[in-house]
Design a protein around this motif. Structure first.
Motif, PDB file in Angstrom:
ATOM      1  N   ASP A  95       3.288 -13.732   6.912  1.00  0.00           N
ATOM      2  CA  ASP A  95       3.561 -15.162   6.741  1.00  0.00           C
ATOM      3  C   ASP A  95       3.524 -15.900   8.069  1.00  0.00           C
ATOM      4  O   ASP A  95       3.210 -17.105   8.110  1.00  0.00           O
ATOM      5  N   ALA A  96       3.856 -15.202   9.169  1.00  0.00           N
ATOM      6  CA  ALA A  96       3.808 -15.806  10.502  1.00  0.00           C
ATOM      7  C   ALA A  96       2.414 -15.698  11.121  1.00  0.00           C
ATOM      8  O   ALA A  96       2.232 -15.995  12.306  1.00  0.00           O
ATOM      9  N   ARG A  97       1.441 -15.233  10.311  1.00  0.00           N
ATOM     10  CA  ARG A  97       0.025 -15.145  10.691  1.00  0.00           C
ATOM     11  C   ARG A  97      -0.261 -14.101  11.769  1.00  0.00           C
ATOM     12  O   ARG A  97      -1.158 -14.267  12.599  1.00  0.00           O
ATOM     13  N   TYR A  98       0.483 -13.025  11.765  1.00  0.00           N
ATOM     14  CA  TYR A  98       0.145 -11.882  12.617  1.00  0.00           C
ATOM     15  C   TYR A  98      -0.737 -10.931  11.813  1.00  0.00           C
ATOM     16  O   TYR A  98      -0.504 -10.722  10.621  1.00  0.00           O
ATOM     17  N   PRO A  99      -1.769 -10.332  12.443  1.00  0.00           N
ATOM     18  CA  PRO A  99      -2.688  -9.439  11.721  1.00  0.00           C
ATOM     19  C   PRO A  99      -2.065  -8.061  11.496  1.00  0.00           C
ATOM     20  O   PRO A  99      -2.606  -7.030  11.943  1.00  0.00           O
ATOM     21  N   ALA A 100      -0.942  -8.024  10.809  1.00  0.00           N
ATOM     22  CA  ALA A 100      -0.225  -6.772  10.601  1.00  0.00           C
ATOM     23  C   ALA A 100      -0.806  -6.005   9.420  1.00  0.00           C
ATOM     24  O   ALA A 100      -1.338  -6.600   8.475  1.00  0.00           O
ATOM     25  N   VAL A 101      -0.696  -4.689   9.478  1.00  0.00           N
ATOM     26  CA  VAL A 101      -1.039  -3.830   8.349  1.00  0.00           C
ATOM     27  C   VAL A 101       0.178  -2.952   8.050  1.00  0.00           C
ATOM     28  O   VAL A 101       1.040  -2.731   8.909  1.00  0.00           O
ATOM     29  N   TYR A 102       0.228  -2.473   6.813  1.00  0.00           N
ATOM     30  CA  TYR A 102       1.356  -1.642   6.392  1.00  0.00           C
ATOM     31  C   TYR A 102       0.879  -0.198   6.309  1.00  0.00           C
ATOM     32  O   TYR A 102      -0.179   0.090   5.742  1.00  0.00           O
ATOM     33  N   GLU A 103       1.670   0.703   6.888  1.00  0.00           N
ATOM     34  CA  GLU A 103       1.341   2.116   6.768  1.00  0.00           C
ATOM     35  C   GLU A 103       2.524   2.867   6.177  1.00  0.00           C
ATOM     36  O   GLU A 103       3.681   2.522   6.425  1.00  0.00           O
ATOM     37  N   ASP A 104       2.205   3.858   5.369  1.00  0.00           N
ATOM     38  CA  ASP A 104       3.269   4.611   4.702  1.00  0.00           C
ATOM     39  C   ASP A 104       3.838   5.670   5.633  1.00  0.00           C
ATOM     40  O   ASP A 104       3.459   5.755   6.823  1.00  0.00           O
ATOM     41  N   ALA A 105       4.745   6.493   5.088  1.00  0.00           N
ATOM     42  CA  ALA A 105       5.425   7.492   5.923  1.00  0.00           C
ATOM     43  C   ALA A 105       4.453   8.496   6.522  1.00  0.00           C
ATOM     44  O   ALA A 105       4.730   9.097   7.562  1.00  0.00           O
ATOM     45  N   GLY A 106       3.293   8.665   5.877  1.00  0.00           N
ATOM     46  CA  GLY A 106       2.290   9.592   6.397  1.00  0.00           C
ATOM     47  C   GLY A 106       1.344   8.949   7.387  1.00  0.00           C
ATOM     48  O   GLY A 106       0.430   9.614   7.889  1.00  0.00           O
ATOM     49  N   GLY A 107       1.508   7.647   7.666  1.00  0.00           N
ATOM     50  CA  GLY A 107       0.653   6.961   8.628  1.00  0.00           C
ATOM     51  C   GLY A 107      -0.617   6.391   8.036  1.00  0.00           C
ATOM     52  O   GLY A 107      -1.460   5.877   8.776  1.00  0.00           O
ATOM     53  N   ALA A 108      -0.761   6.431   6.690  1.00  0.00           N
ATOM     54  CA  ALA A 108      -1.967   5.903   6.058  1.00  0.00           C
ATOM     55  C   ALA A 108      -1.783   4.412   5.762  1.00  0.00           C
ATOM     56  O   ALA A 108      -0.752   4.004   5.221  1.00  0.00           O
TER      57      ALA A 108
END
Length: 624
Positions: A503-516
């Motif tokens: 929402d703050a317009r950062y190019p973030a990605v989500y990764e799970d506990a395994g790093g995927a």
């Protein structure tokens, strides 16, 4: 038929009904559950004046006329037969008059051999109508309908069709945007009712609705088509929504119109069908007010809601049913869909991509092109001509969902009439190069230093990005704190941190506990569980049957005792049949006074003496 004997007769009928019929009766006439233990309690509740009036408001003149005739004919007699009712209403006698069947099914009349018993309480309510501005029983039988509705002229229909086509197109577009809005983030329902204000504003913006009433109408249309649902504390898209969006535009409208038609109340649907060639304005409301004289506000409000949805869908325009609307109520959704398809502009499959990263569709986009374009671009406006914009966040979203930068370039090249401008090509390359450089993931709740427990981390390849996050006031509620040069942690869960960064317009990605890296969907905050009460009607029937199972049904003593209790309570006379020691059965006309210790004390009116009878010797109790 006295009020108490009415309750006894009705209780006997209710006792004989199978469970499914009794449940349907209670669904048609909802009651408060408290205090209903057996069929006697149920009969008394059904014969209370408010319950009777609540049933009468949904009956039309034909059914009310049959009831009025029965009330007038049974006055002082108690029982009336079907031919007499038919003669009074001016109808030809039928073997099973539908009006009388419905009155029996609603427990407003009680079948008794070849005739009908009219409960005194029902007659009292109907005779009291004039005091509340409603027609008397005689007026129900004699008053004629209002003037015929105004017919639609040919030119009016042409004008209506022109405007209806625009409305139908806009409705499909608005509902599609509404589905997309709640799919991205469900709209939270408040415990006290209504939708959370931020979500409501978000839906208003997505649909372009002008006011709350219009958004309510769009939600009702989507719900009727089965593509939106209010469940688990939020408005959500249903699994059927994906298939709906893949349909051609006319077929999407057909699905919405079919859902509208299915939700039109039975009281109104037939009237719309019969009056498809007339104006659906005040004249229709006046006719419905005559047809359902006790309908009150509920019928007018429901009719206005139905017409509002019909106007939004292009079924009616300024009280004039469109050609598609006439086809819908007369021939069905498929015929209406064919009519509306002729009013829609043709789909386009290519767009103009501008140097400012905007994308202009010169006409309504084909469903598959629209869906693919939304994967890589954000919607700015929708309509016959729509606009989109490609941003770093939208490209990141596409990459997160598994697309490659080569696939995105191929898509844009395929649909663009102007190629891929240099600024867009640079944005694609730059975003792909930075993809995954800012990652959010879950922690196991380990201690995050002296400040407490950490549940999420934010990692960046560039240490200066972490420093920027720590001083960004928009992210202050996350209470981020530095764990090392390339990592910050938060006590909030990882998905909340991720969406705050997006929402703050950062190019973030989500990764799970395994790093995927994986895509995530927003989930609304959970409200306290709502009352999942189930079916009150089924619960009442279950309780009545359970209580009956605990009584000595084989002797009938419990049934007789409850009838006698009601007679005592109402000070009514009953005929009591007693089995004598020699096996013979003797009837007594009694006024019961008390029931205790398995014995009945009552006044014998014929012999003018008081009798005490063992309950076990009483084989039948009937109203006198």
């Amino acid at each position: 038929m006295s009020g108490s004997s009415s309750a006894l007769a009705l209780a006997a009928r209710l006792r004989a009904l199978p469970d499914d019929a009794l449940t349907e009766l209670l669904r048609a006439r909802p009651l408060r559950e408290a205090g209903i233990r057996d069929v006697f309690d149920l009969a008394e509740a059904l014969l209370e004046a408010p319950s009777i009036q609540a049933a009468l408001v949904h009956l039309d003149r034909s059914v009310l006329g049959a009831l009025a005739a029965a009330v007038l004919l049974a006055d002082g007699v108690g029982q009336v037969d079907a031919p007499a009712i038919a003669a009074r209403t001016g109808q030809a006698p039928e073997v099973r008059d539908p009006a009388l069947v419905r009155l029996v099914d609603l427990a407003l009349l009680v079948e008794d051999g070849d005739g009908y018993l009219v409960p005194e309480q029902v007659g009292d309510v109907l005779r009291d109508w004039p005091a509340h501005g409603l027609p008397s029983p005689g007026e129900l039988l004699d008053a004629g309908p209002p003037a015929a509705l105004e017919a639609v002229a040919g030119e009016a229909r042409v004008r209506a069709d022109r405007a209806a086509g625009e409305r139908a197109f806009a409705a499909v577009t608005a509902v599609g945007e509404l589905v997309g809005a709640v799919e991205r983030e469900p709209a939270r329902l408040l415990q006290r009712g209504g939708v959370a204000l931020p979500d409501w504003r978000r839906m208003l913006a997505a649909t372009g609705a002008h006011d709350d009433a219009e958004l309510d109408t769009l939600l009702a249309i989507g719900e009727g088509a089965g593509i939106l649902t209010a469940t688990d504390g939020a408005w959500r898209a249903t699994p059927e929504a994906d298939a709906w969006r893949e349909l051609p535009r006319a077929a999407r409208w057909t699905a919405l119109a079919a859902g509208w038609l299915a939700r039109v109340p039975a009281e109104l649907r037939e009237q719309l069908r019969a009056r498809a060639g007339a104006h659906w304005g005040q004249g229709l409301l006046d006719y419905l007010a005559w047809l359902y004289p006790a309908g009150g506000d509920w019928l007018a409000q429901r009719t206005r809601a139905v017409i509002a949805a019909a106007e939004r869908l292009g079924i009616v325009e300024a009280t004039v049913p469109s050609t598609a609307g006439v086809a819908l109520v007369g021939a069905g959704p498929d015929a209406a869909g064919a009519a509306v398809a002729e009013l829609f502009p043709p789909d386009v499959r290519q767009v103009y991509i501008q140097h400012d990263l905007s994308i202009i569709a010169p006409g309504p986009l084909a469903a598959d092109v629209d869906a693919r374009l939304r994967e890589v671009a954000d919607v700015e406006s929708v309509g016959i001509a729509s606009s989109f914009r490609v941003t770093a966040a939208s490209v990141t979203r596409a990459l997160t969902h598994g697309a490659t930068i080569e696939q995105l370039r191929a898509l844009l090249s395929e649909i663009s009439l102007t190629g891929i401008p240099q600024p867009l090509d640079y944005l694609l390359s730059d975003t792909a190069g930075r993809f995954g450089s800012l990652r959010v993931g879950p922690l196991d709740g380990s201690t995050g230093g002296p400040s407490g427990i950490a549940h999420a981390y934010v990692r960046a390849d560039d240490a200066t990005v972490i420093g920027q996050l720590l001083i960004d006031q928009a992210l202050a509620p996350l209470a981020l704190r530095r764990a090392d040069e390339h990592e910050a942690v938060s006590r909030f869960d990882a998905e909340m941190v991720y969406w705050s960064l997006v929402d703050a317009r950062y190019p973030a990605v989500y990764e799970d506990a395994g790093g995927a890296i994986r895509a995530v969907r927003r989930t609304p905050p959970r409200e306290a569980p709502r009352d999942a009460a189930g079916d009150p009607a089924a619960r009442i029937v279950e309780r009545i049957r359970a209580n009956a199972a605990e009584q000595p049904v084989e002797s009938g003593a419990a049934w007789n005792a409850r009838q006698l209790e009601l007679a005592i309570k109402s000070k009514m006379q009953v005929t009591v049949v007693v089995r004598m020691p020699d096996g013979s059965e003797v009837p007594y006309l009694l006024e019961p006074a008390a029931l205790a210790g398995g014995r009945l004390r009552a006044r014998d009116r014929r012999a003018d003496i008081e009798r005490t009878l063992p309950l076990s010797h009483i084989v039948a109790v009937t109203p006198a």
